[in-house]
Design a protein around this motif. Structure first.
Motif, PDB file in Angstrom:
ATOM      1  N   VAL A  93       4.919  -4.044   5.354  1.00 56.15           N
ATOM      2  CA  VAL A  93       5.512  -2.849   4.723  1.00 56.15           C
ATOM      3  C   VAL A  93       4.789  -2.564   3.401  1.00 56.15           C
ATOM      4  CG1 VAL A  93       7.659  -1.653   4.216  1.00 56.15           C
ATOM      5  CG2 VAL A  93       7.705  -3.626   5.726  1.00 56.15           C
ATOM      6  N   HIS A  94       3.455  -2.577   3.461  1.00 58.61           N
ATOM      7  CA  HIS A  94       2.619  -2.251   2.302  1.00 58.61           C
ATOM      8  C   HIS A  94       2.917  -3.153   1.111  1.00 58.61           C
ATOM      9  CE1 HIS A  94       1.523   1.384   4.534  1.00 58.61           C
ATOM     10  NE2 HIS A  94       2.815   1.537   4.765  1.00 58.61           N
ATOM     11  N   GLY A  95       3.241  -4.402   1.369  1.00 59.21           N
ATOM     12  CA  GLY A  95       3.473  -5.360   0.296  1.00 59.21           C
ATOM     13  C   GLY A  95       4.924  -5.544  -0.096  1.00 59.21           C
ATOM     14  N   ALA A  96       5.835  -4.786   0.504  1.00 64.56           N
ATOM     15  CA  ALA A  96       7.253  -4.943   0.176  1.00 64.56           C
ATOM     16  C   ALA A  96       7.801  -6.280   0.655  1.00 64.56           C
ATOM     17  CB  ALA A  96       8.070  -3.794   0.770  1.00 64.56           C
ATOM     18  N   ALA A 105       1.729 -20.896   2.376  1.00 65.75           N
ATOM     19  CA  ALA A 105       2.654 -22.016   2.570  1.00 65.75           C
ATOM     20  C   ALA A 105       3.839 -21.653   3.452  1.00 65.75           C
ATOM     21  CB  ALA A 105       3.158 -22.499   1.211  1.00 65.75           C
ATOM     22  N   GLY A 106       3.934 -20.386   3.848  1.00 67.85           N
ATOM     23  CA  GLY A 106       5.022 -19.956   4.714  1.00 67.85           C
ATOM     24  C   GLY A 106       6.228 -19.420   3.985  1.00 67.85           C
ATOM     25  N   GLN A 107       6.163 -19.342   2.657  1.00 67.47           N
ATOM     26  CA  GLN A 107       7.292 -18.840   1.881  1.00 67.47           C
ATOM     27  C   GLN A 107       7.319 -17.310   1.941  1.00 67.47           C
ATOM     28  OE1 GLN A 107       7.473 -20.240  -2.159  1.00 67.47           O
ATOM     29  NE2 GLN A 107       9.241 -18.968  -2.681  1.00 67.47           N
ATOM     30  N   LEU A 108       8.527 -16.755   2.123  1.00 68.45           N
ATOM     31  CA  LEU A 108       8.694 -15.307   2.212  1.00 68.45           C
ATOM     32  C   LEU A 108       9.070 -14.736   0.850  1.00 68.45           C
ATOM     33  CD1 LEU A 108       8.698 -12.976   4.279  1.00 68.45           C
ATOM     34  CD2 LEU A 108      11.160 -13.347   4.548  1.00 68.45           C
ATOM     35  N   HIS A 109       8.370 -13.675   0.456  1.00 69.18           N
ATOM     36  CA  HIS A 109       8.636 -12.984  -0.808  1.00 69.18           C
ATOM     37  C   HIS A 109       9.068 -11.553  -0.480  1.00 69.18           C
ATOM     38  CE1 HIS A 109       6.371 -16.180  -3.013  1.00 69.18           C
ATOM     39  NE2 HIS A 109       5.678 -16.211  -1.871  1.00 69.18           N
ATOM     40  N   ILE A 110      10.226 -11.149  -0.977  1.00 62.77           N
ATOM     41  CA  ILE A 110      10.749  -9.810  -0.716  1.00 62.77           C
ATOM     42  C   ILE A 110      10.850  -9.048  -2.030  1.00 62.77           C
ATOM     43  CG2 ILE A 110      12.626  -8.450   0.252  1.00 62.77           C
ATOM     44  CD1 ILE A 110      11.160 -10.155   2.297  1.00 62.77           C
ATOM     45  N   ALA A 111      10.177  -7.911  -2.120  1.00 61.60           N
ATOM     46  CA  ALA A 111      10.249  -7.082  -3.328  1.00 61.60           C
ATOM     47  C   ALA A 111      11.548  -6.272  -3.322  1.00 61.60           C
ATOM     48  CB  ALA A 111       9.050  -6.143  -3.390  1.00 61.60           C
ATOM     49  N   SER A 112      12.069  -6.020  -4.501  1.00 58.97           N
ATOM     50  CA  SER A 112      13.247  -5.155  -4.591  1.00 58.97           C
ATOM     51  C   SER A 112      12.856  -3.738  -4.191  1.00 58.97           C
ATOM     52  CB  SER A 112      13.813  -5.166  -6.010  1.00 58.97           C
ATOM     53  OG  SER A 112      12.839  -4.707  -6.933  1.00 58.97           O
ATOM     54  N   ALA A 113      13.779  -3.031  -3.552  1.00 63.45           N
ATOM     55  CA  ALA A 113      13.479  -1.692  -3.041  1.00 63.45           C
ATOM     56  C   ALA A 113      14.626  -0.738  -3.359  1.00 63.45           C
ATOM     57  CB  ALA A 113      13.258  -1.739  -1.536  1.00 63.45           C
ATOM     58  N   PRO A 114      14.308   0.534  -3.634  1.00 60.38           N
ATOM     59  CA  PRO A 114      15.351   1.526  -3.885  1.00 60.38           C
ATOM     60  C   PRO A 114      16.174   1.783  -2.624  1.00 60.38           C
ATOM     61  CG  PRO A 114      13.177   2.311  -4.577  1.00 60.38           C
ATOM     62  CD  PRO A 114      12.958   1.091  -3.758  1.00 60.38           C
ATOM     63  N   GLU A 142      10.621   5.288  12.137  1.00 63.48           N
ATOM     64  CA  GLU A 142      10.519   3.831  12.105  1.00 63.48           C
ATOM     65  C   GLU A 142      11.196   3.340  10.824  1.00 63.48           C
ATOM     66  OE1 GLU A 142       7.013   0.421  12.539  1.00 63.48           O
ATOM     67  OE2 GLU A 142       6.500   2.517  12.170  1.00 63.48           O
ATOM     68  N   GLU A 143      12.264   2.589  10.981  1.00 62.99           N
ATOM     69  CA  GLU A 143      13.056   2.124   9.848  1.00 62.99           C
ATOM     70  C   GLU A 143      12.708   0.670   9.560  1.00 62.99           C
ATOM     71  OE1 GLU A 143      17.136   2.952  10.769  1.00 62.99           O
ATOM     72  OE2 GLU A 143      16.738   5.066  11.202  1.00 62.99           O
ATOM     73  N   LYS A 144      12.129   0.428   8.385  1.00 67.44           N
ATOM     74  CA  LYS A 144      11.671  -0.900   8.005  1.00 67.44           C
ATOM     75  C   LYS A 144      12.477  -1.389   6.801  1.00 67.44           C
ATOM     76  CE  LYS A 144       6.988   0.847   8.913  1.00 67.44           C
ATOM     77  NZ  LYS A 144       5.606   0.921   8.384  1.00 67.44           N
ATOM     78  N   ARG A 145      12.227  -2.633   6.425  1.00 68.02           N
ATOM     79  CA  ARG A 145      12.835  -3.153   5.212  1.00 68.02           C
ATOM     80  C   ARG A 145      12.253  -2.421   4.000  1.00 68.02           C
ATOM     81  NH1 ARG A 145      14.277  -8.820   4.303  1.00 68.02           N
ATOM     82  NH2 ARG A 145      12.756  -9.397   5.917  1.00 68.02           N
ATOM     83  N   GLY A 146      13.034  -1.511   3.409  1.00 66.95           N
ATOM     84  CA  GLY A 146      12.588  -0.818   2.210  1.00 66.95           C
ATOM     85  C   GLY A 146      11.678   0.366   2.435  1.00 66.95           C
ATOM     86  N   LEU A 189       7.669   6.765   3.535  1.00 62.33           N
ATOM     87  CA  LEU A 189       8.351   6.611   2.258  1.00 62.33           C
ATOM     88  C   LEU A 189       8.465   5.118   1.974  1.00 62.33           C
ATOM     89  CD1 LEU A 189       9.691   8.775   0.373  1.00 62.33           C
ATOM     90  CD2 LEU A 189      11.875   8.113   1.394  1.00 62.33           C
ATOM     91  N   LYS A 190       7.991   4.678   0.816  1.00 62.13           N
ATOM     92  CA  LYS A 190       7.970   3.249   0.508  1.00 62.13           C
ATOM     93  C   LYS A 190       8.221   3.035  -0.981  1.00 62.13           C
ATOM     94  CE  LYS A 190       4.140   1.260  -0.545  1.00 62.13           C
ATOM     95  NZ  LYS A 190       4.103   1.556  -1.989  1.00 62.13           N
ATOM     96  N   PRO A 191       8.562   1.811  -1.383  1.00 67.30           N
ATOM     97  CA  PRO A 191       8.761   1.552  -2.806  1.00 67.30           C
ATOM     98  C   PRO A 191       7.500   1.844  -3.617  1.00 67.30           C
ATOM     99  CG  PRO A 191       9.636  -0.245  -1.478  1.00 67.30           C
ATOM    100  CD  PRO A 191       8.868   0.644  -0.550  1.00 67.30           C
ATOM    101  N   ALA A 192       7.682   2.469  -4.769  1.00 69.93           N
ATOM    102  CA  ALA A 192       6.543   2.806  -5.615  1.00 69.93           C
ATOM    103  C   ALA A 192       5.909   1.573  -6.241  1.00 69.93           C
ATOM    104  CB  ALA A 192       6.977   3.778  -6.706  1.00 69.93           C
ATOM    105  N   ALA A 193       6.678   0.493  -6.353  1.00 70.77           N
ATOM    106  CA  ALA A 193       6.211  -0.680  -7.090  1.00 70.77           C
ATOM    107  C   ALA A 193       5.240  -1.548  -6.308  1.00 70.77           C
ATOM    108  CB  ALA A 193       7.404  -1.527  -7.528  1.00 70.77           C
ATOM    109  N   THR A 194       5.125  -1.349  -4.998  1.00 75.22           N
ATOM    110  CA  THR A 194       4.247  -2.186  -4.190  1.00 75.22           C
ATOM    111  C   THR A 194       3.277  -1.339  -3.387  1.00 75.22           C
ATOM    112  OG1 THR A 194       5.864  -2.218  -2.378  1.00 75.22           O
ATOM    113  CG2 THR A 194       5.944  -4.034  -3.955  1.00 75.22           C
ATOM    114  N   ASN A 195       2.083  -1.891  -3.161  1.00 80.19           N
ATOM    115  CA  ASN A 195       1.110  -1.265  -2.274  1.00 80.19           C
ATOM    116  C   ASN A 195       0.167  -2.364  -1.778  1.00 80.19           C
ATOM    117  OD1 ASN A 195      -1.046  -1.630  -4.227  1.00 80.19           O
ATOM    118  ND2 ASN A 195      -0.292   0.179  -5.291  1.00 80.19           N
ATOM    119  N   LYS A 196      -0.804  -1.987  -0.990  1.00 82.61           N
ATOM    120  CA  LYS A 196      -1.687  -3.008  -0.415  1.00 82.61           C
ATOM    121  C   LYS A 196      -2.560  -3.669  -1.477  1.00 82.61           C
ATOM    122  CE  LYS A 196      -1.556  -1.290   4.296  1.00 82.61           C
ATOM    123  NZ  LYS A 196      -2.301  -0.953   5.524  1.00 82.61           N
TER     124      LYS A 196
END
Length: 256
Positions: free
Chosen positions: A83-86, A92-101, A123-127, A168-175
């Motif tokens: 999701v473009h970095g969201a 190491a396999g750890q999942l990082h989730i960015a905050s999203a509006p 297509e409805e994705k996380r954030g 439409l995606k969070p402004a704070a993250t991108n590739k």
């Protein structure tokens, strides 16, 4: 700035670097809908071999959710930014989730449009929300109007124009930000990045890679800031296979 590619690209000259690959249109050909793309026979094995050659410095950076990438490349599980970095899974396999509006209001606007017209896919994705009109190209104008309204209803988001898709995606993250996060961690840290993509949504990754002294590679036609270009996913596959089979990685000081 969008400029013509001026350099030949040979991935086996970048085996000291960190490789970041887009998925749709780059590793796989685009299809009518996201769930009908096909992974070429042997590609998963080539990616696994290349990941081993690079000692883990291979990641997928996609607009798709991580779960879809894993399903497409099973049983291989690479580091992935989805999701473009969201969302991002590190080496190491750890999942990082960015905050999203909140996208509730935007989602309502886009669902109404899709219900009113055949050929549209939301297509409805996380954030994020991606509106595909590949099966109904004549509705592009209405899709753009609806997405403009959705953007206004979702502060903190940005609108991406892709190939027959609006997202439409969070402004704070991108590739680019996803690549930056990978490069802060082992085994990517300290390596020159190679970013390969085919669409306008990949330009942030391409620009960031080149800003750090790495290289961006554009797949196919169209304007791009990338210094290098390959004609098709098949041309990339050939480069991946050649690099995976290479026995002489370039030294850190060599110039590609």
């Amino acid at each position: 700035m969008m400029t013509p590619a001026t350099e030949d690209f040979h991935l086996n000259q970048w085996l000291d670097g960190a490789v970041f690959l887009d998925f749709d249109g780059t590793l796989v050909e685009l299809a009518e809908t996201p769930d009908t793309v096909l992974v070429a026979p042997g590609l998963v094995q080539v990616l696994a071999a290349l990941a081993a050659k690079l000692e883990g410095r291979l990641a997928i950076v996609s607009g798709r959710p991580i779960a879809q990438i894993d399903a497409m490349l099973a049983p291989l599980k690479l580091p992935v930014a989805g999701v473009h970095g969201a969302e991002r899974r590190d080496h190491a396999g750890q999942l990082h989730i960015a905050s999203a509006p909140s996208l509730d209001a935007a989602q309502a606007i886009l669902r109404a449009l899709v219900l009113a017209h055949d050929g549209l896919l939301l297509e409805e994705k996380r954030g994020a929300l991606a509106l595909h009109y590949r099966l109904a190209p004549g509705l592009r104008g209405q899709c753009e109007q609806a997405m403009a309204a959705a953007l206004a209803a979702a502060p903190g988001t940005v609108l991406l124009h892709g190939k027959m898709v609006l997202e439409l995606k969070p402004a704070a993250t991108n590739k680019g930000s996803a690549v930056a996060e990978f490069l802060q961690e082992a085994p990517f840290k300290g390596r020159r990045p190679v970013f390969v993509g085919d669409d306008t949504t990949d330009e942030a990754g391409i620009a960031y890679a080149q800003q750090l002294g790495g290289v961006g590679v554009k797949i196919g036609a169209g304007p791009s800031a990338a210094r290098c270009r390959l004609a098709s996913p098949q041309a990339l596959h050939a480069q991946l296979a050649q690099a995976a089979a290479s026995t002489s990685p370039t030294s850190e000081g060599d110039t590609p």
